[in-house]
Motif scaffolding. Structure first.
Motif, PDB file in Angstrom:
ATOM      1  N   ILE A 176       0.971  -1.294  -0.023  1.00 24.98           N
ATOM      2  CA  ILE A 176       0.061   0.037  -0.044  1.00 24.98           C
ATOM      3  C   ILE A 176       0.920   1.303  -0.054  1.00 24.98           C
ATOM      4  CG2 ILE A 176      -1.847   1.308   1.039  1.00 24.98           C
ATOM      5  CD1 ILE A 176      -2.636  -1.199   2.656  1.00 24.98           C
ATOM      6  N   GLN A 177       0.745   2.109  -1.110  1.00 22.94           N
ATOM      7  CA  GLN A 177       1.595   3.302  -1.105  1.00 22.94           C
ATOM      8  C   GLN A 177       0.651   4.690  -0.904  1.00 22.94           C
ATOM      9  OE1 GLN A 177       4.466   1.822  -4.831  1.00 22.94           O
ATOM     10  NE2 GLN A 177       2.774   3.389  -5.391  1.00 22.94           N
ATOM     11  N   GLY A 178       1.136   4.921   0.639  1.00 22.15           N
ATOM     12  CA  GLY A 178       0.634   6.166   1.222  1.00 22.15           C
ATOM     13  C   GLY A 178      -0.038   5.680   2.410  1.00 22.15           C
ATOM     14  N   ALA A 179       0.069   6.384   3.724  1.00 27.39           N
ATOM     15  CA  ALA A 179      -0.363   6.040   4.720  1.00 27.39           C
ATOM     16  C   ALA A 179      -1.367   7.151   5.206  1.00 27.39           C
ATOM     17  CB  ALA A 179       0.527   5.696   6.007  1.00 27.39           C
ATOM     18  N   GLY A 180      -1.886   7.892   4.513  1.00 29.56           N
ATOM     19  CA  GLY A 180      -3.050   8.568   4.877  1.00 29.56           C
ATOM     20  C   GLY A 180      -4.180   8.039   5.182  1.00 29.56           C
ATOM     21  N   ILE A 181      -5.195   8.479   5.132  1.00 23.88           N
ATOM     22  CA  ILE A 181      -6.629   7.986   5.686  1.00 23.88           C
ATOM     23  C   ILE A 181      -7.098   6.924   4.660  1.00 23.88           C
ATOM     24  CG2 ILE A 181      -8.322   9.624   4.732  1.00 23.88           C
ATOM     25  CD1 ILE A 181      -8.687   7.821   8.183  1.00 23.88           C
ATOM     26  N   ILE A 182      -6.646   6.985   3.487  1.00 24.75           N
ATOM     27  CA  ILE A 182      -7.113   5.987   2.502  1.00 24.75           C
ATOM     28  C   ILE A 182      -6.300   4.839   2.718  1.00 24.75           C
ATOM     29  CG2 ILE A 182      -7.536   5.436   0.154  1.00 24.75           C
ATOM     30  CD1 ILE A 182      -9.920   7.212   1.118  1.00 24.75           C
ATOM     31  N   GLY A 183      -5.098   5.116   2.815  1.00 22.49           N
ATOM     32  CA  GLY A 183      -4.021   3.997   2.902  1.00 22.49           C
ATOM     33  C   GLY A 183      -4.263   3.036   4.194  1.00 22.49           C
ATOM     34  N   SER A 184      -4.527   4.116   5.106  1.00 23.00           N
ATOM     35  CA  SER A 184      -4.984   3.223   6.487  1.00 23.00           C
ATOM     36  C   SER A 184      -6.417   2.148   6.468  1.00 23.00           C
ATOM     37  CB  SER A 184      -5.029   4.249   7.906  1.00 23.00           C
ATOM     38  OG  SER A 184      -3.858   4.891   7.964  1.00 23.00           O
ATOM     39  N   MET A 185      -7.132   2.850   5.728  1.00 17.18           N
ATOM     40  CA  MET A 185      -8.524   2.206   5.527  1.00 17.18           C
ATOM     41  C   MET A 185      -8.319   0.719   4.909  1.00 17.18           C
ATOM     42  SD  MET A 185     -11.171   4.944   4.520  1.00 17.18           S
ATOM     43  CE  MET A 185     -12.028   5.996   5.830  1.00 17.18           C
ATOM     44  N   PHE A 186      -7.470   0.785   3.745  1.00 20.80           N
ATOM     45  CA  PHE A 186      -7.183  -0.214   2.999  1.00 20.80           C
ATOM     46  C   PHE A 186      -6.394  -1.198   3.845  1.00 20.80           C
ATOM     47  CE2 PHE A 186      -7.833   1.795  -1.241  1.00 20.80           C
ATOM     48  CZ  PHE A 186      -8.590   0.747  -1.629  1.00 20.80           C
ATOM     49  N   ALA A 187      -5.577  -0.730   4.702  1.00 16.15           N
ATOM     50  CA  ALA A 187      -4.625  -1.700   5.701  1.00 16.15           C
ATOM     51  C   ALA A 187      -5.687  -2.407   6.450  1.00 16.15           C
ATOM     52  CB  ALA A 187      -3.764  -0.813   6.390  1.00 16.15           C
ATOM     53  N   CYS A 188      -6.621  -1.525   7.166  1.00 15.90           N
ATOM     54  CA  CYS A 188      -7.707  -2.066   7.815  1.00 15.90           C
ATOM     55  C   CYS A 188      -8.428  -3.237   7.342  1.00 15.90           C
ATOM     56  CB  CYS A 188      -8.636  -1.061   8.397  1.00 15.90           C
ATOM     57  SG  CYS A 188      -7.735  -0.126   9.743  1.00 15.90           S
ATOM     58  N   LEU A 189      -8.695  -2.965   5.756  1.00 14.07           N
ATOM     59  CA  LEU A 189      -9.563  -3.903   5.140  1.00 14.07           C
ATOM     60  C   LEU A 189      -8.842  -5.092   4.662  1.00 14.07           C
ATOM     61  CD1 LEU A 189     -12.509  -4.065   3.987  1.00 14.07           C
ATOM     62  CD2 LEU A 189     -11.750  -2.999   2.037  1.00 14.07           C
ATOM     63  N   PHE A 190      -7.544  -5.118   4.559  1.00 14.02           N
ATOM     64  CA  PHE A 190      -6.637  -6.372   4.410  1.00 14.02           C
ATOM     65  C   PHE A 190      -6.476  -7.122   5.773  1.00 14.02           C
ATOM     66  CE2 PHE A 190      -5.150  -4.221   0.441  1.00 14.02           C
ATOM     67  CZ  PHE A 190      -5.139  -5.587  -0.349  1.00 14.02           C
ATOM     68  N   TYR A 191      -6.488  -6.308   6.867  1.00 19.87           N
ATOM     69  CA  TYR A 191      -6.332  -6.886   8.137  1.00 19.87           C
ATOM     70  C   TYR A 191      -7.637  -7.695   8.555  1.00 19.87           C
ATOM     71  CZ  TYR A 191      -5.586  -7.246  13.246  1.00 19.87           C
ATOM     72  OH  TYR A 191      -5.678  -7.879  14.463  1.00 19.87           O
ATOM     73  N   VAL A 192      -8.995  -6.960   8.419  1.00 20.95           N
ATOM     74  CA  VAL A 192      -9.863  -8.045   8.872  1.00 20.95           C
ATOM     75  C   VAL A 192     -10.336  -8.941   7.808  1.00 20.95           C
ATOM     76  CG1 VAL A 192     -11.147  -5.926   9.886  1.00 20.95           C
ATOM     77  CG2 VAL A 192     -11.569  -6.176   7.520  1.00 20.95           C
ATOM     78  N   ASN A 193      -9.889  -8.975   6.741  1.00 24.09           N
ATOM     79  CA  ASN A 193      -9.971 -10.261   5.631  1.00 24.09           C
ATOM     80  C   ASN A 193      -8.805 -11.085   5.724  1.00 24.09           C
ATOM     81  OD1 ASN A 193     -12.324  -9.981   3.764  1.00 24.09           O
ATOM     82  ND2 ASN A 193     -11.641  -7.741   4.219  1.00 24.09           N
ATOM     83  N   GLY A 194      -7.888 -10.862   6.829  1.00 23.25           N
ATOM     84  CA  GLY A 194      -7.018 -12.068   7.200  1.00 23.25           C
ATOM     85  C   GLY A 194      -5.574 -12.193   6.373  1.00 23.25           C
ATOM     86  N   TYR A 195      -5.037 -10.806   5.992  1.00 30.77           N
ATOM     87  CA  TYR A 195      -3.904 -10.869   5.071  1.00 30.77           C
ATOM     88  C   TYR A 195      -2.870 -10.576   6.258  1.00 30.77           C
ATOM     89  CZ  TYR A 195      -6.461 -11.488   0.928  1.00 30.77           C
ATOM     90  OH  TYR A 195      -7.285 -12.098  -0.304  1.00 30.77           O
ATOM     91  N   ASN A 196      -1.678 -11.040   6.268  1.00 29.89           N
ATOM     92  CA  ASN A 196      -0.608 -10.954   7.090  1.00 29.89           C
ATOM     93  C   ASN A 196       0.446 -10.211   6.459  1.00 29.89           C
ATOM     94  OD1 ASN A 196      -1.978 -11.933   9.488  1.00 29.89           O
ATOM     95  ND2 ASN A 196      -1.812 -13.960   8.628  1.00 29.89           N
ATOM     96  N   ASN A 197       0.708 -10.327   5.200  1.00 30.23           N
ATOM     97  CA  ASN A 197       2.017  -9.850   4.522  1.00 30.23           C
ATOM     98  C   ASN A 197       1.747  -8.545   3.888  1.00 30.23           C
ATOM     99  OD1 ASN A 197       4.451  -9.613   3.437  1.00 30.23           O
ATOM    100  ND2 ASN A 197       4.588 -11.825   2.513  1.00 30.23           N
ATOM    101  N   VAL A 198       1.393  -7.636   4.580  1.00 31.85           N
ATOM    102  CA  VAL A 198       1.263  -6.134   3.998  1.00 31.85           C
ATOM    103  C   VAL A 198       2.224  -5.151   4.459  1.00 31.85           C
ATOM    104  CG1 VAL A 198      -0.359  -4.391   4.120  1.00 31.85           C
ATOM    105  CG2 VAL A 198      -1.053  -6.723   4.255  1.00 31.85           C
ATOM    106  N   THR A 199       2.638  -4.428   3.449  1.00 31.06           N
ATOM    107  CA  THR A 199       3.888  -3.247   3.607  1.00 31.06           C
ATOM    108  C   THR A 199       2.970  -2.248   3.247  1.00 31.06           C
ATOM    109  OG1 THR A 199       5.674  -4.812   3.219  1.00 31.06           O
ATOM    110  CG2 THR A 199       6.103  -2.362   2.788  1.00 31.06           C
TER     111      THR A 199
END
Length: 369
Positions: free
Chosen positions: A174-197
């Protein structure tokens, strides 16, 4: 009433206390007392005339397309909502009779009188909208978090553009850790993805994203080169890449600081493509200004059989987004402080805009109740 007024023909945004308060005029109208209203990255593009056909009304309009509030009046035909309901607003609507409607792509409708773009929106104390744009918030979701319904609906659209979800073991960038990047990160997290940068140049935003406690690597873009050092991206690259920056120059900076062996062209997107594994999915989710250009090496798209997509607004995603907020609240992933959201009064709009531009806030909202 109090509002922020955008005058497109002179490119001026001003605070006013004498804007006429809207009233219910049509049987399907719903009058909302706005509680919280967000500033979106696209609002900067709107105010810079960088959105092409999607530019805002030029002879004066109240911007703000991400907002929540309380119903204070309804038209005679409104049966789903009552005074006192807490709601959020989908700003987009299709005319219903164009070819885009028949193709089930309503977001392409060129008659979309988007709230907060073509008609008055949520940077004001009150807003009147059609009942078809109104969604009731679950009791568990407070009004401040409810204002995230619209950006999360757009994130869900970007998520669904993958079509087929990748394996849980997939490498995600995920390129960018503004609110949209953080939202995508949360979405990957609740869907069970562990290998996220997550790649982000701003130290404050990196700290905010790390503090979400997702267990993901949050790094400076310069570290991507080190991460890929000695590896062949064809087999060891990322399976999924979301660019959430909307900044071609940022991507160009990324490219210039990645390993030299990655350079086959001297433009903005080769690094992103080079970081991708064969068969990868790449989303240009962030909104780049209309007119800006990038270069790509077509051979790499062919060789890697890449899927590169855009993602425009939020068709068929708003109700799901509202329900997602409830789930995120239950998983303690809807804490606005932890997400880096700062709240301002309308009168503080200049400071609010500056905090978002400089990266001292991941997200900014106006509080009106």
């Amino acid at each position: 009433m109090r509002a922020l007024w955008w005058q497109g023909d002179s490119k001026t945004l001003s605070y006013a206390e004498n804007i006429e308060e809207p009233s219910v005029q049509k049987p399907d109208d719903v009058k909302i007392k706005v509680a919280f209203s967000g500033i979106c990255g696209s609002d900067f593009h709107f105010m810079s005339n960088e959105m092409g056909k999607f530019s805002p009304k030029q002879d004066g309009v109240v911007l703000g397309h991400e907002f929540s509030g309380t119903v204070v009046e309804v038209g005679s035909n409104v049966g789903k909502f009552k005074v006192g309901d807490h709601v959020s607003i989908d700003p987009n609507a299709c005319c219903g009779v164009c070819s885009w409607a028949s193709r089930q792509t309503p977001h392409f409708c060129e008659k979309n009188e988007a709230i907060g773009v073509k008609r008055n929106g949520g940077w004001a104390e009150y807003c009147v909208v059609p009942d078809s744009s109104v969604y009731q918030l679950p009791p568990e979701v407070p009004l401040d978090a409810g204002a995230l319904s619209e950006p999360y609906s757009c994130v869900l659209r970007g998520w669904k553009m993958m079509d087929k979800l990748p394996l849980k073991s997939s490498k995600v960038l995920i390129q960018g850790a503004g609110i949209i990047g953080s939202m995508f990160a949360c979405l990957f997290y609740v869907n069970g993805y562990n290998n996220v940068t997550i790649s982000e140049p701003h130290e404050g935003r990196r700290k905010t994203c790390s503090a979400l406690g997702l267990g993901y690597d949050v790094i400076h873009p310069q570290e991507l080169g080190l991460l890929m050092s000695g590896k062949d991206a064809d087999s060891d690259g990322f399976d999924v890449i979301y660019d959430c920056t909307g900044n071609c120059k940022a991507v160009q900076t990324l490219e210039s600081k990645c390993r030299p062996s990655m350079h086959r062209a001297s433009s903005v997107w080769p690094a992103t493509i080079e970081l991708a594994r064969r068969g990868a999915f790449i989303s240009m989710f962030g909104c780049c200004p209309a007119g800006e250009k990038i270069e790509v090496e077509p051979f790499q798209i062919y060789w890697k059989e890449l899927r590169i997509t855009g993602s425009f607004i939020n068709p068929f995603c708003f109700e799901e987004a509202v329900n997602l907020l409830k789930d995120l609240k239950g998983k303690e992933l809807l804490n606005l402080d932890k997400l880096g959201v700062r709240v301002f009064d309308l009168k503080e709009y200049e400071e609010a805009l500056k905090s978002l531009k400089t990266g001292t806030a991941a997200k900014v909202m106006f509080k009106l109740q």
